[in-house]
Enzyme design. Structure first.
Site, mmCIF file in Angstrom:
data_model
loop_
_atom_site.group_PDB
_atom_site.id
_atom_site.type_symbol
_atom_site.label_atom_id
_atom_site.label_comp_id
_atom_site.label_asym_id
_atom_site.label_seq_id
_atom_site.Cartn_x
_atom_site.Cartn_y
_atom_site.Cartn_z
ATOM 1 N N LEU A 157 6.088 5.491 -0.171
ATOM 2 C CA LEU A 157 6.013 6.369 0.996
ATOM 3 C C LEU A 157 5.884 5.489 2.245
ATOM 4 C CD1 LEU A 157 5.702 9.411 1.935
ATOM 5 C CD2 LEU A 157 3.246 8.981 1.884
ATOM 6 N N PRO A 158 7.005 4.871 2.656
ATOM 7 C CA PRO A 158 6.929 4.007 3.832
ATOM 8 C C PRO A 158 6.655 4.810 5.101
ATOM 9 C CG PRO A 158 9.139 3.952 2.851
ATOM 10 C CD PRO A 158 8.316 4.902 2.062
ATOM 11 N N HIS A 159 5.789 4.261 5.945
ATOM 12 C CA HIS A 159 5.441 4.895 7.209
ATOM 13 C C HIS A 159 4.760 3.871 8.096
ATOM 14 C CE1 HIS A 159 1.956 5.166 4.583
ATOM 15 N NE2 HIS A 159 1.204 5.150 5.669
ATOM 16 N N ALA A 160 4.660 4.197 9.372
ATOM 17 C CA ALA A 160 3.977 3.338 10.334
ATOM 18 C C ALA A 160 3.270 4.231 11.343
ATOM 19 C CB ALA A 160 4.979 2.409 11.026
ATOM 20 N N TYR A 209 0.816 -1.223 0.000
ATOM 21 C CA TYR A 209 0.000 0.000 0.000
ATOM 22 C C TYR A 209 0.849 1.272 0.000
ATOM 23 C CZ TYR A 209 1.204 0.730 4.856
ATOM 24 O OH TYR A 209 1.914 0.968 6.000
#
Length: 147
Positions: A64-67, A55
């Site tokens: 757009l890596p994020h957590a 995703y």
């Protein structure tokens, strides 16, 4: 604004990565070294991708890596990375990924203006050309600061 959440220390050019996991680790490492995130944040990004799919690949060639903040976001920041050789994340529509913008958001709102700025940049062909031709982090930061 984007220029408030990134700096030369958060930019990596021509990262060599064997696969998407290594690309995530290497693109997030500057945020870790700068004290913007904890190692658990990087692990959460990878675990989430493994569980829910790619995703984070938001458009052609861009991730757009994020957590979630509770997994180790210390301070809001955006890292900018280019890959020497694009890697596949499993996104049929947008693979392979060449540009990674690693996002750390320590709350729900402080990063929204920066994301709006980034979204506008991702619509500019000259931005990608500049990323491909940049020889230093300072060139990228200068480009962003002069918009």
């Amino acid at each position: 604004m984007l220029k408030d959440l990134t700096n030369e220390k958060l930019v990596c050019l021509n990262i060599e990565a064997r696969d998407w996991k290594e690309a995530i680790y290497k693109s997030a490492e500057p945020l870790l070294l700068a004290g913007k995130i904890k190692k658990s944040y990087i692990e959460a990004i990878i675990n989430t991708i493994e569980e829910t799919g790619p995703y984070i690949v938001i458009t052609k060639n861009v991730a757009l890596p994020h957590a979630r903040a509770e997994y180790g976001a210390i301070e809001s920041a955006i890292g900018i990375a280019t890959l020497k050789k694009p890697v596949c994340f499993g996104s049929e529509e947008n693979d392979p990924v060449k540009y990674i913008f690693c996002l750390s958001a320590h709350d729900n709102t402080s990063h929204l203006m920066a994301l709006a700025d980034l979204t506008a940049l991702l619509e500019r062909k000259d931005f990608y050309k500049m990323l491909d031709q940049a020889q230093s982090a300072s060139e990228i930061i200068s480009y962003i600061n002069n918009l």
